[in-house]
Design a protein around this motif. Structure first.
Motif, PDB file in Angstrom:
ATOM      1  N   ILE A  15       0.843  -1.197   0.000  1.00 29.60           N
ATOM      2  CA  ILE A  15       0.000   0.000   0.000  1.00 29.60           C
ATOM      3  C   ILE A  15       0.879   1.249   0.000  1.00 29.60           C
ATOM      4  O   ILE A  15       0.630   2.201  -0.747  1.00 29.60           O
ATOM      5  N   ASP A  16       1.933   1.246   0.810  1.00 35.67           N
ATOM      6  CA  ASP A  16       2.858   2.385   0.837  1.00 35.67           C
ATOM      7  C   ASP A  16       3.496   2.617  -0.520  1.00 35.67           C
ATOM      8  O   ASP A  16       3.644   3.751  -0.966  1.00 35.67           O
ATOM      9  N   LEU A  17       3.882   1.541  -1.192  1.00 35.33           N
ATOM     10  CA  LEU A  17       4.481   1.654  -2.520  1.00 35.33           C
ATOM     11  C   LEU A  17       3.489   2.236  -3.517  1.00 35.33           C
ATOM     12  O   LEU A  17       3.843   3.097  -4.327  1.00 35.33           O
ATOM     13  N   ALA A  18       2.252   1.791  -3.462  1.00 36.53           N
ATOM     14  CA  ALA A  18       1.232   2.313  -4.378  1.00 36.53           C
ATOM     15  C   ALA A  18       1.002   3.802  -4.137  1.00 36.53           C
ATOM     16  O   ALA A  18       0.894   4.592  -5.086  1.00 36.53           O
ATOM     17  N   VAL A  19       0.943   4.196  -2.875  1.00 40.04           N
ATOM     18  CA  VAL A  19       0.769   5.612  -2.557  1.00 40.04           C
ATOM     19  C   VAL A  19       1.976   6.407  -3.045  1.00 40.04           C
ATOM     20  O   VAL A  19       1.830   7.497  -3.608  1.00 40.04           O
ATOM     21  N   ALA A  20       3.178   5.876  -2.876  1.00 40.84           N
ATOM     22  CA  ALA A  20       4.389   6.570  -3.323  1.00 40.84           C
ATOM     23  C   ALA A  20       4.389   6.761  -4.834  1.00 40.84           C
ATOM     24  O   ALA A  20       4.790   7.816  -5.333  1.00 40.84           O
ATOM     25  N   VAL A  21       3.920   5.775  -5.588  1.00 35.52           N
ATOM     26  CA  VAL A  21       3.868   5.899  -7.048  1.00 35.52           C
ATOM     27  C   VAL A  21       2.889   6.985  -7.450  1.00 35.52           C
ATOM     28  O   VAL A  21       3.178   7.817  -8.320  1.00 35.52           O
ATOM     29  N   VAL A  22       1.727   7.009  -6.823  1.00 32.90           N
ATOM     30  CA  VAL A  22       0.723   8.025  -7.154  1.00 32.90           C
ATOM     31  C   VAL A  22       1.223   9.415  -6.787  1.00 32.90           C
ATOM     32  O   VAL A  22       1.117  10.363  -7.580  1.00 32.90           O
ATOM     33  N   ILE A  23       1.800   9.564  -5.609  1.00 30.22           N
ATOM     34  CA  ILE A  23       2.343  10.855  -5.188  1.00 30.22           C
ATOM     35  C   ILE A  23       3.505  11.255  -6.096  1.00 30.22           C
ATOM     36  O   ILE A  23       3.647  12.421  -6.466  1.00 30.22           O
ATOM     37  N   GLY A  24       4.345  10.307  -6.475  1.00 32.66           N
ATOM     38  CA  GLY A  24       5.456  10.596  -7.382  1.00 32.66           C
ATOM     39  C   GLY A  24       4.970  11.104  -8.729  1.00 32.66           C
ATOM     40  O   GLY A  24       5.560  12.023  -9.299  1.00 32.66           O
ATOM     41  N   ALA A  25       3.902  10.520  -9.255  1.00 32.18           N
ATOM     42  CA  ALA A  25       3.353  10.980 -10.531  1.00 32.18           C
ATOM     43  C   ALA A  25       2.816  12.399 -10.410  1.00 32.18           C
ATOM     44  O   ALA A  25       3.043  13.241 -11.290  1.00 32.18           O
ATOM     45  N   ALA A  26       2.119  12.686  -9.323  1.00 35.29           N
ATOM     46  CA  ALA A  26       1.608  14.036  -9.114  1.00 35.29           C
ATOM     47  C   ALA A  26       2.757  15.020  -8.912  1.00 35.29           C
ATOM     48  O   ALA A  26       2.715  16.147  -9.416  1.00 35.29           O
ATOM     49  N   PHE A  27       3.783  14.601  -8.206  1.00 31.29           N
ATOM     50  CA  PHE A  27       4.958  15.438  -7.963  1.00 31.29           C
ATOM     51  C   PHE A  27       5.665  15.751  -9.275  1.00 31.29           C
ATOM     52  O   PHE A  27       6.124  16.869  -9.493  1.00 31.29           O
ATOM     53  N   THR A  28       5.744  14.766 -10.169  1.00 33.52           N
ATOM     54  CA  THR A  28       6.349  14.977 -11.485  1.00 33.52           C
ATOM     55  C   THR A  28       5.600  16.041 -12.264  1.00 33.52           C
ATOM     56  O   THR A  28       6.218  16.887 -12.922  1.00 33.52           O
ATOM     57  N   LEU A  29       4.294  16.022 -12.201  1.00 32.47           N
ATOM     58  CA  LEU A  29       3.500  17.043 -12.896  1.00 32.47           C
ATOM     59  C   LEU A  29       3.794  18.441 -12.354  1.00 32.47           C
ATOM     60  O   LEU A  29       3.898  19.407 -13.118  1.00 32.47           O
ATOM     61  N   ILE A  30       3.947  18.555 -11.042  1.00 39.25           N
ATOM     62  CA  ILE A  30       4.245  19.856 -10.436  1.00 39.25           C
ATOM     63  C   ILE A  30       5.615  20.350 -10.883  1.00 39.25           C
ATOM     64  O   ILE A  30       5.758  21.508 -11.295  1.00 39.25           O
ATOM     65  N   VAL A  31       6.611  19.488 -10.821  1.00 37.63           N
ATOM     66  CA  VAL A  31       7.965  19.897 -11.209  1.00 37.63           C
ATOM     67  C   VAL A  31       8.005  20.269 -12.686  1.00 37.63           C
ATOM     68  O   VAL A  31       8.584  21.295 -13.065  1.00 37.63           O
ATOM     69  N   ASN A  32       7.382  19.466 -13.538  1.00 37.66           N
ATOM     70  CA  ASN A  32       7.368  19.783 -14.967  1.00 37.66           C
ATOM     71  C   ASN A  32       6.645  21.094 -15.249  1.00 37.66           C
ATOM     72  O   ASN A  32       7.060  21.852 -16.124  1.00 37.66           O
TER      73      ASN A  32
END
Length: 137
Positions: A15-32
């Motif tokens: 579950i932690d890994l799944a949350v990290a992937v989703v947060i990472g994708a959202a974080f990528t959008l912010i940085v881009n």
């Protein structure tokens, strides 16, 4: 088989890994978005950013055909990487480190005090010495 799958899915680390992937994708959008909205226009002020892909040289091969070596794309990728790294550091990492330092200072934790504590090996040596001096019954 279904029970094993259910246990696998409900494990905390999955579950932690799944949350990290989703947060990472959202974080990528912010940085881009920050890079494309702020950094890229700044680069375009200095360089002609639209022509970076066309920067390079043309060489004629043995058949008489022209081969283009474009180092502008590489230069553009390096600039983009550095821009992303700058944004990630100064917008996210540096403020988070400052926040953690202030939170630790509020709790009264000083790193100098932590360095005065004995290491794990020193503690084990002390325990061994105490056990060796204790009389056995």
């Amino acid at each position: 088989m279904i029970k094993g799958f259910k246990e696998f899915i409900l494990r905390g680390n999955v579950i932690d890994l799944a949350v990290a992937v989703v947060i990472g994708a959202a974080f990528t959008l912010i940085v881009n978005a920050i890079v494309k909205g702020i950094i890229d226009p700044l680069i375009a002020l200095i360089f002609n950013a639209s022509s970076l892909d066309k920067v390079g040289w043309t060489v004629e091969n043995y058949n008489g055909d022209e081969v283009f070596f474009g180092f502008g794309m590489i230069l553009g990728a390096v600039i983009n990487f550095l821009a992303v790294a700058v944004v990630v550091y100064f917008v996210f990492v540096y403020p988070m480190n400052r926040f953690k330092e202030r939170a630790a200072a509020r709790r009264g934790i000083v790193e100098e005090e932590a360095s005065d504590l004995p290491t794990e090996q020193e503690l084990l040596v002390q325990i061994r010495d105490l056990l060796s001096t204790t009389p056995r019954a």
